[in-house]
Write an enzyme that holds these catalytic residues in place. Structure first.
Site, PDB file in Angstrom:
ATOM      1  N   HIS A 137      26.490  18.840 -18.726  1.00  0.00           N
ATOM      2  CA  HIS A 137      27.732  18.393 -18.079  1.00  0.00           C
ATOM      3  C   HIS A 137      28.695  19.578 -17.965  1.00  0.00           C
ATOM      4  O   HIS A 137      29.028  20.220 -18.959  1.00  0.00           O
ATOM      5  CB  HIS A 137      28.353  17.269 -18.904  1.00  0.00           C
ATOM      6  N   HIS A 167      31.069  17.920 -12.940  1.00  0.00           N
ATOM      7  CA  HIS A 167      32.187  16.972 -12.863  1.00  0.00           C
ATOM      8  C   HIS A 167      33.403  17.738 -12.359  1.00  0.00           C
ATOM      9  O   HIS A 167      33.973  18.541 -13.086  1.00  0.00           O
ATOM     10  CB  HIS A 167      32.412  16.403 -14.277  1.00  0.00           C
ATOM     11  N   SER A 208      32.776  17.590 -27.871  1.00  0.00           N
ATOM     12  CA  SER A 208      32.967  17.908 -29.289  1.00  0.00           C
ATOM     13  C   SER A 208      31.939  17.211 -30.171  1.00  0.00           C
ATOM     14  O   SER A 208      31.588  17.745 -31.229  1.00  0.00           O
ATOM     15  CB  SER A 208      34.395  17.600 -29.749  1.00  0.00           C
ATOM     16  N   SER A 249      28.668  18.174 -22.815  1.00  0.00           N
ATOM     17  CA  SER A 249      29.707  18.850 -22.036  1.00  0.00           C
ATOM     18  C   SER A 249      29.984  20.226 -22.625  1.00  0.00           C
ATOM     19  O   SER A 249      30.478  20.355 -23.744  1.00  0.00           O
ATOM     20  CB  SER A 249      30.998  18.029 -22.046  1.00  0.00           C
ATOM     21  N   ASP A 274      32.552   9.404 -20.200  1.00  0.00           N
ATOM     22  CA  ASP A 274      32.975  10.770 -20.537  1.00  0.00           C
ATOM     23  C   ASP A 274      34.325  10.733 -21.240  1.00  0.00           C
ATOM     24  O   ASP A 274      35.326  10.322 -20.654  1.00  0.00           O
ATOM     25  CB  ASP A 274      33.063  11.568 -19.218  1.00  0.00           C
ATOM     26  N   MET A 308      37.961  22.268 -13.597  1.00  0.00           N
ATOM     27  CA  MET A 308      39.357  21.801 -13.520  1.00  0.00           C
ATOM     28  C   MET A 308      40.195  22.787 -12.720  1.00  0.00           C
ATOM     29  O   MET A 308      40.020  23.996 -12.856  1.00  0.00           O
ATOM     30  CB  MET A 308      39.942  21.702 -14.921  1.00  0.00           C
ATOM     31  N   MET A 328      37.101  18.037 -11.364  1.00  0.00           N
ATOM     32  CA  MET A 328      38.441  17.444 -11.478  1.00  0.00           C
ATOM     33  C   MET A 328      39.362  18.304 -10.636  1.00  0.00           C
ATOM     34  O   MET A 328      40.159  19.092 -11.137  1.00  0.00           O
ATOM     35  CB  MET A 328      38.864  17.446 -12.961  1.00  0.00           C
ATOM     36  N   GLY A 364      38.965  18.386 -23.850  1.00  0.00           N
ATOM     37  CA  GLY A 364      37.985  17.829 -24.769  1.00  0.00           C
ATOM     38  C   GLY A 364      38.680  17.391 -26.050  1.00  0.00           C
ATOM     39  O   GLY A 364      39.865  17.665 -26.250  1.00  0.00           O
ATOM     40  N   GLY A 395      35.625  11.285 -25.653  1.00  0.00           N
ATOM     41  CA  GLY A 395      35.740  10.632 -26.961  1.00  0.00           C
ATOM     42  C   GLY A 395      34.486   9.922 -27.428  1.00  0.00           C
ATOM     43  O   GLY A 395      34.568   8.974 -28.216  1.00  0.00           O
ATOM     44  N   MET A 437      35.895   7.467 -16.766  1.00  0.00           N
ATOM     45  CA  MET A 437      36.554   8.339 -17.753  1.00  0.00           C
ATOM     46  C   MET A 437      37.103   7.473 -18.875  1.00  0.00           C
ATOM     47  O   MET A 437      37.791   6.478 -18.620  1.00  0.00           O
ATOM     48  CB  MET A 437      37.701   9.122 -17.105  1.00  0.00           C
ATOM     49  N   ASP A 452      32.351  20.753 -16.575  1.00  0.00           N
ATOM     50  CA  ASP A 452      33.673  20.279 -16.156  1.00  0.00           C
ATOM     51  C   ASP A 452      34.439  21.367 -15.430  1.00  0.00           C
ATOM     52  O   ASP A 452      34.757  22.401 -16.014  1.00  0.00           O
ATOM     53  CB  ASP A 452      34.487  19.878 -17.394  1.00  0.00           C
TER      54      ASP A 452
HETATM   55  C1  DX5 Z   1      37.488  15.912 -20.066  1.00  0.00           C
HETATM   56  C2  DX5 Z   1      36.101  16.262 -19.659  1.00  0.00           C
HETATM   57  C3  DX5 Z   1      35.053  15.952 -20.652  1.00  0.00           C
HETATM   58  C4  DX5 Z   1      35.204  16.610 -21.995  1.00  0.00           C
HETATM   59  C5  DX5 Z   1      34.792  15.583 -23.002  1.00  0.00           C
HETATM   60  O1  DX5 Z   1      38.301  15.966 -18.971  1.00  0.00           O
HETATM   61  O2  DX5 Z   1      35.746  15.586 -18.454  1.00  0.00           O
HETATM   62  O3  DX5 Z   1      33.740  16.152 -20.139  1.00  0.00           O
HETATM   63  O4  DX5 Z   1      34.449  17.779 -22.179  1.00  0.00           O
HETATM   64  O5  DX5 Z   1      35.027  16.066 -24.269  1.00  0.00           O
HETATM   65  P1  DX5 Z   1      34.871  15.194 -25.575  1.00  0.00           P
HETATM   66  O6  DX5 Z   1      33.473  14.666 -25.615  1.00  0.00           O
HETATM   67  O7  DX5 Z   1      35.182  16.175 -26.650  1.00  0.00           O
HETATM   68  O8  DX5 Z   1      35.892  14.078 -25.494  1.00  0.00           O
HETATM   69 ZN    ZN Z   2      33.619  15.658 -17.780  1.00  0.00          ZN
END
Ligand code: DX5
Ligand code: ZN
Length: 217
Positions: free
Chosen positions: A33, A66, A198, A8, A175, A37, A68, A144, A177, A137, A35
């Site tokens: 990936h 992805h 991360s 991501s 996706d 938002m 959101m 992140g 953690g 999720m 994201d």
């Molecule tokens: C959160 C995103 C993730 C995010 C995950 O809303 O959809 O894709 O980047 O980040 P990590 O892997 O750091 O939890």
């Molecule tokens: Zn994502």
């Protein structure tokens, strides 16, 4: 099962985004990936079409977008045009999820549907064989670097069991953690598309990708 790593870029260094995408690409990641938002469906705002269009020039890897965003139907065409290969939207954000799936398919793209941590797996039942991928999720979407919610790992198990019982081979993406230390248990739960932000972009990126892929083999 075909395991795929989808780094991501939300956790990338945007001053050298193209370079970092090349790095995960060359280290063996198959998806990127991305994201998106909107500040409404989730509290934060990230990036959109112009960024996708721009990074499309640095890699041929699958763009796993992805979204959101509220009422995702409004933007499916724009994301397809910008260079998405797959578009995953949120069940909770769509008025008519099947219409969104059909729209994505009509543009020749792979469709994914996602649920937030508090949405039960049963809400997905009408769409199991209508999409190429289901995204569970494992943190509240929006940021992140959050910690994996263990109950969401149970949802992955529940979903994989239902898919197996029905003989459906839809991909399950996870996706939020995901790090080297919990990756194996997430794969064991039945996920086969692994997102990590991360876990990949902090520290030595190429090394991280290789370590993830070694566990995923
Ligand atoms: C959160 C995103 C993730 C995010 C995950 O809303 O959809 O894709 O980047 O980040 P990590 O892997 O750091 O939890
Ligand atoms: Zn994502």
């Amino acid at each position: 099962m075909n395991n795929i790593l989808s780094p991501s870029i939300l956790s990338a260094d945007f001053t050298i985004l193209g370079q970092q995408i090349k790095e995960v690409d060359e280290a063996g990641a198959r998806y990127i990936h991305i994201d998106v938002m909107d500040g409404m469906f989730v509290p934060s705002i990230s990036y959109g079409m112009p960024v996708i269009k721009s990074i499309r020039k640095v890699t041929d890897k699958f763009f796993d977008v992805h979204i959101m965003i509220m009422d995702p139907m409004r933007y499916i065409e724009d994301f397809a045009e910008a260079g998405a290969d797959g578009i995953t939207f949120h069940l909770e954000a769509a008025q008519d999820p099947q219409a969104v799936i059909d729209k994505i398919h009509s543009l020749g793209k792979k469709a994914g549907i996602s649920i937030k941590p508090k949405t039960p797996v049963k809400e997905l039942l009408p769409y199991l064989d209508k999409v190429e991928m289901i995204l569970i999720m494992t943190v509240e979407p929006g940021f992140g670097g959050q910690s994996f919610i263990p109950e969401c790992g149970e949802k992955v198990k529940e979903l994989r069991k239902i898919l197996d019982e029905r003989g459906i081979a839809t991909d399950i993406e996870v996706d939020g953690g995901v790090y080297l230390d919990n990756l194996k248990s997430i794969l064991d739960a039945g996920a086969n598309v692994i997102v990590s932000g991360s876990g990949i972009f902090k520290g030595d990126i190429a090394e991280n990708v290789k370590k993830f892929i070694a566990i995923m083999k």
